[in-house]
Motif scaffolding. Sequence first.
Motif, PDB file in Angstrom:
ATOM      1  N   LEU A  55       0.826  -1.202   0.000  1.00 50.87           N
ATOM      2  CA  LEU A  55       0.000   0.000   0.000  1.00 50.87           C
ATOM      3  C   LEU A  55       0.852   1.240   0.000  1.00 50.87           C
ATOM      4  CD1 LEU A  55      -2.921  -0.401   2.472  1.00 50.87           C
ATOM      5  CD2 LEU A  55      -2.922  -0.043   0.022  1.00 50.87           C
ATOM      6  N   LEU A  56       1.837   1.223   0.887  1.00 53.14           N
ATOM      7  CA  LEU A  56       2.713   2.376   1.033  1.00 53.14           C
ATOM      8  C   LEU A  56       3.371   2.690  -0.298  1.00 53.14           C
ATOM      9  CD1 LEU A  56       4.027   4.403   2.882  1.00 53.14           C
ATOM     10  CD2 LEU A  56       5.772   2.716   3.404  1.00 53.14           C
ATOM     11  N   THR A  91       2.322   1.974  -3.204  1.00 47.84           N
ATOM     12  CA  THR A  91       1.337   2.515  -4.141  1.00 47.84           C
ATOM     13  C   THR A  91       1.115   3.987  -3.895  1.00 47.84           C
ATOM     14  OG1 THR A  91       0.260   0.446  -3.660  1.00 47.84           O
ATOM     15  CG2 THR A  91      -0.850   1.919  -5.183  1.00 47.84           C
ATOM     16  N   VAL A  92       0.927   4.314  -2.612  1.00 45.70           N
ATOM     17  CA  VAL A  92       0.629   5.709  -2.265  1.00 45.70           C
ATOM     18  C   VAL A  92       1.783   6.601  -2.665  1.00 45.70           C
ATOM     19  CG1 VAL A  92       0.286   7.269  -0.360  1.00 45.70           C
ATOM     20  CG2 VAL A  92      -0.943   5.129  -0.413  1.00 45.70           C
ATOM     21  N   ILE A 121       1.740   7.213  -6.293  1.00 44.42           N
ATOM     22  CA  ILE A 121       0.718   8.175  -6.710  1.00 44.42           C
ATOM     23  C   ILE A 121       1.201   9.590  -6.483  1.00 44.42           C
ATOM     24  CG2 ILE A 121      -1.557   9.083  -6.143  1.00 44.42           C
ATOM     25  CD1 ILE A 121      -2.506   6.278  -5.786  1.00 44.42           C
ATOM     26  N   THR A 122       1.827   9.820  -5.326  1.00 38.21           N
ATOM     27  CA  THR A 122       2.253  11.191  -5.057  1.00 38.21           C
ATOM     28  C   THR A 122       3.391  11.593  -5.958  1.00 38.21           C
ATOM     29  OG1 THR A 122       3.492  10.263  -3.262  1.00 38.21           O
ATOM     30  CG2 THR A 122       1.520  11.499  -2.695  1.00 38.21           C
ATOM     31  N   VAL A 153       3.695  10.862  -8.978  1.00 34.26           N
ATOM     32  CA  VAL A 153       3.059  11.306 -10.209  1.00 34.26           C
ATOM     33  C   VAL A 153       2.536  12.721 -10.033  1.00 34.26           C
ATOM     34  CG1 VAL A 153       1.119  10.913 -11.768  1.00 34.26           C
ATOM     35  CG2 VAL A 153       2.464   8.992 -10.947  1.00 34.26           C
ATOM     36  N   GLY A 154       2.081  13.006  -8.815  1.00 35.73           N
ATOM     37  CA  GLY A 154       1.484  14.309  -8.554  1.00 35.73           C
ATOM     38  C   GLY A 154       2.482  15.447  -8.540  1.00 35.73           C
TER      39      GLY A 154
END
Lengths: 384, 437
Positions: free
Chosen positions: B24-25, B27-28, B31-32, B34-35
């Motif tokens: 999960l970590l 993945t998160v 995502i960031t 990419v942000g």
Amino acid sequence: MAGLELSTLPQQLVNGILLGSIYALIALGYTMVYGVLKLINFAHGEVFMIGAYAALFASWGLGYTPNNAMSGSNPINLLIMLLASMTLCGLLGVLIERFAYRPMRNQPRIASLITAIGVSLLLQYGGQLFLPSSPAPNIDAKVNPYQDNITIPLRPVDGTLVAAAKQLEAKQIETKTAFDGYLERTKESPFQLSAAGQPFKKAAQDAERDLRTAEGKAEASGLSIRLPKGQMIMLVTTVVLMALLNFLVMHTKPGRAMRAASHDFDAASLMGINVNSTITFTFLIGSALAGAGAMMNATFLSGTKIDTFFGMLPGVKAFVAAVLGGIGNIPGAVLGGILMGLAETLVVWAGYDSYRDAIAFIVLIIVLLFKPGGLLGSNKVEKV
Amino acid sequence: MIQNRFVQNLRFIPMNRSLFSAALLATVLGITAVGCTGGETAKDKPGETPSATDAAGGGTAALRPEPSGEGVKAEGDTIKIGIVGSLSGDQKPWGEDSIEGGKMAVEEFNAAGGLNGKKVELLVGDSASKAEQAKSAAEKLISDGVIGIVGEVASGHTIQIAKSAFQKAIPVVAIGATKTTLSDEGTNVTRVCYTDDFQGPVMAKFAFDELGLRKVGVMTDNQQPYSQGLSKSFSDKFKALGGEIVGEAFYESGQTQFNGQITELSAKKPDGLFLSGYFTEVGAIAQQVRQAGMKDVKLMGGDGWDSPQLLVSGGDAILGSFFCNHYNNREDRPEVKQFLEAWKKSHGGKEPGTTMAALGYDATKLMLDGLKRAASLDSKALIAAINETENFAGVSGNITLKGANGNPKKRALVVEVRSEKDGFQVFRKAYEADEVK
């Protein structure tokens, strides 16, 4: 970095709680879905984004288009926007569950997780095709009839300083009238003054500055916190929605089904609970709450711009909030949300503005390392 | 029963909670990552800029390396030129305007016969409001065989374009990129706008003299090299004049909620706030500043404010604020009038929304002007010709690049933000290039 300023701490705590209430609303959706399906619904942030758009379109429908000539608003408008947002998000949540997650339910858990990320990306980038996003629109502040603040004094201001400031007012008005009079007489622009006008301008500026300095001093002698009315409504709505949710989960039949499904999926279905409709119901409620959060965020924090990535950061932060509180635990999500909001504003208070967004991930790492079950979650290790 | 086995399987999968959490970590964090659009530009901190440029006003000859590449020859019947702008994302108003301006310049050039019968073809690249997209757009244009690139508006984007163009010895004429150190990338980089070490001091002087401010707070967008440079040049000048910078706050592009920063600044009781970021965030900041009770505090900014979108996001809160701009549609110069007339003809009678239209037109026209004077039709000769530009009559004023190290001396206009009805930006005061030092 700047030293710690104690005088702003009470206000920052208020800011943190107000911000946290939005995270709490989003976190509830994560935690409910996880509780029932053991699935991290990564598309939840995008449901939040769609909710903001729904509120935006509702506000446009009510006449608050860009550069409109509306004056004032009323609470009914806000209610319409809230309902539009909650309804649309609820529906979207149900659709996502029906078409993206349900076909994956009998696959390994990782498949659903990847599907969730896929749905999230689909909405972020696919949304750009039909949602206005560049330049990013925002909800007109005029739609919010609660613009002013409630000020709660914590320590009274020094009377003598206030009186001192009051005395300077006359001078300020006098010099300003003199300067305005000069401009009126000579038809000069205040920015292209001739030499004759300079003394008037200087006098007016000096008097204005003296007054503002004295006023600032007087204000700083006291201590008060400022509660923006709009954001207070946000907090109250959040609390009401949470109370409703709590009632729903603890004291109604669908709620009992939800708890049963979360406790033991198979046993629940054996006992005659329709798990499919329970899951649909969970998505409906969780997404509607995200919609409420989105509408209030976009409306009450004036000027908030909306694009298709609007839900990404709040979504991730709310997810961290859910993990912090103990994922699967409803009061935990609320607690986690408020703590995340506080953490974020306290980082800014301490002078580390740039780490505002990073704090969420620092919290996540710490929680996962030391208390993977979260604050209110069970620390039970799943045995092999 | 299938469900039953599934759940049991799940329970007994050796993937226990901590492994799951680790996944999960990851993945998160993914995502960031990419942000974070400003990944590459973020390292461009003001502290790392060569100090020589602060003293010399940017672009000292010693710091501008000569591109060593062979250059690109124009082949065939058309001469290809590229333009990069944001056709999507936050900065779309600038991208659209600047590209439209560029197209107008090329159309006029071709209509007037082109270059010895050869027509110019303008290829468009979309930087999508992101630095890394600007880089790939520039590289696409280079592989398509352009001999010059016009663009971009944002400094963070232009730096990327400049780096790619430098390797191939292709000239870049920046449209609105004002970051002072930009022209240090190489002799191939020039611009048609002023620099931040002019614009910042102009606003500092205006704040000190015209608005009578002495205590100013500064808010900087840490993700934009432009904003960082501008905040610094403003603060330095304001302090030199005798004013005080009472507080500094930082945010990042895309942030929507500024209460934390505003509370801290508000406690310092400033009489003015300098917001050096782009219009995309400034509107929301203005609203939240007013909501936080700072009713009389004057708001100021740089040319990054220049878009009517500011009125949509800023509402009433932004009215009466001041920012620095390149030229004004109401100016009484023939270049401005001709440009507006031509623009209105092709845009249904509307004036351009941002000054980037005129700057895009100027930048493209300047490159075409260089093409006429170039010794041969290749990118290296074009670089030399552009750097020899003298007294080019642009819409945004006269541009001389000869001996200017890529940074022309331009005028700066301070304008006041007014409602759409009153024309959005109303001219207040002009500063000549040598007036503020």
